[in-house]
Design an enzyme around this catalytic site. Structure first.
Site, PDB file in Angstrom:
ATOM      1  N   CYS A 179       0.820  -1.227   0.000  1.00 31.81           N
ATOM      2  CA  CYS A 179       0.000   0.000   0.000  1.00 31.81           C
ATOM      3  C   CYS A 179       0.853   1.275   0.000  1.00 31.81           C
ATOM      4  CB  CYS A 179      -0.989  -0.064   1.145  1.00 31.81           C
ATOM      5  SG  CYS A 179      -2.449   0.937   0.843  1.00 31.81           S
ATOM      6  N   HIS A 232      -3.388  -5.832   2.267  1.00 33.10           N
ATOM      7  CA  HIS A 232      -3.024  -5.915   3.679  1.00 33.10           C
ATOM      8  C   HIS A 232      -3.551  -7.251   4.190  1.00 33.10           C
ATOM      9  CE1 HIS A 232      -1.734  -1.783   4.591  1.00 33.10           C
ATOM     10  NE2 HIS A 232      -2.634  -1.369   3.726  1.00 33.10           N
TER      11      HIS A 232
END
Ligand code: GLN
Length: 260
Positions: free
Chosen positions: A96, A200
């Site tokens: 990310c 994630h």
């Protein structure tokens, strides 16, 4: 497997880049080494400290925009060390905000433009709304990995430069969030011993074969001893089922909206 020194797993700026339990990625790599009799250790690099060039794996996690600004400055200051490490075969894995910072630039929602490391040609711009929820990705076939499962929460949309390949194709969720010419979306980036992703979860506990791919790069083998991953398999099945239901619901909603 014999190695003279422990595998050194670098957890970069966990105080800034660790929003969704990204430390779990480091724990999984160490544990999967130890369970195979390979010594391994986590080397934490706190924000403000220079990155050493002696690590085997560099893990960059996710973070809020403000934390990302602070992390970017430190990463740029250490870019020569990272180049040396990569030249020696080190592996980079970024999630990310970490993925965004590997690229050339990130333009946040407030218009501020943040220079990245430029390790790979990709740039990120804040999009309309946030991409939140479960993600399913079919990885690039060359990696010979099973379907990837994860969770995303980001505002940035990432465009890969010409000739730069993604980690895989998104079947549920958003990933990089930029539609390709065929309407599909892709996730992350794949380069020489470097992977970036929006997943994630943290992602490695949910995808043990991705963890083993990284370790295989470090240990110089694609034949690591299989480990008993029964609990992980149960988690994967549950998460993939949930995500696919979500994907089906989203497609039905989109069809209704286009019909009007
Ligand atoms: N700040 C970035 C974005 O929203 C990254 C978020 C994250 O790392 N989860 O795009």
């Amino acid at each position: 497997m014999t190695r003279e020194s422990p595998v050194r797993i670098g957890l970069v700026y966990p105080d800034l880049l660790g929003t969704y339990g990204d430390r779990g990625n480091a724990l999984v790599l160490v544990e999967r080494c130890r369970r195979r009799g390979v010594e391994a250790e986590i080397v934490e690099v706190a924000a403000g400290e220079p990155l050493p060039d002696s690590l085997d794996v560099y893990l960059f996690g996710g973070g809020e925009d403000d934390a990302q600004v602070m992390a970017a400055a430190g990463m740029r200051a250490s870019s020569a060390a990272l180049d040396r490490a990569r030249g020696g075969g080190a592996v980079v894995f970024a999630v990310c905000a970490g993925l965004q910072l590997l690229g050339t630039s990130y333009a946040a929602g407030d218009g501020d433009v943040l220079d990245g490391l430029g390790l790979v040609e990709l740039e990120t711009r804040a999009g309309e709304g946030r991409c939140i929820g479960e993600v399913v990705v079919e990885p690039d076939p060359s990696l010979r990995l099973r379907t990837l499962t994860g969770f995303e929460n980001h505002g940035g949309r990432t465009r890969l430069g010409p000739g730069v390949g993604p980690l895989g194709r998104v079947t549920v969720g958003h990933g990089n969030g930029v539609p390709e010419s065929d309407g599909a979306t892709v996730d992350g980036v794949l380069a020489d011993r470097l992977i970036g992703t929006y997943l994630h979860g943290p992602v490695l506990p949910r995808n043990p074969d991705l963890a083993d791919l990284l370790l295989g790069w470090v240990l110089g083998t694609d034949a690591l001893t299989p480990l008993g991953d029964t609990l992980v398999e149960e988690l994967r099945a549950e998460r993939l089922h949930e995500a696919r239901l979500r994907g089906r619901r989203a497609r039905r909603r989109d069809r209704r909206l286009t019909r009007g």
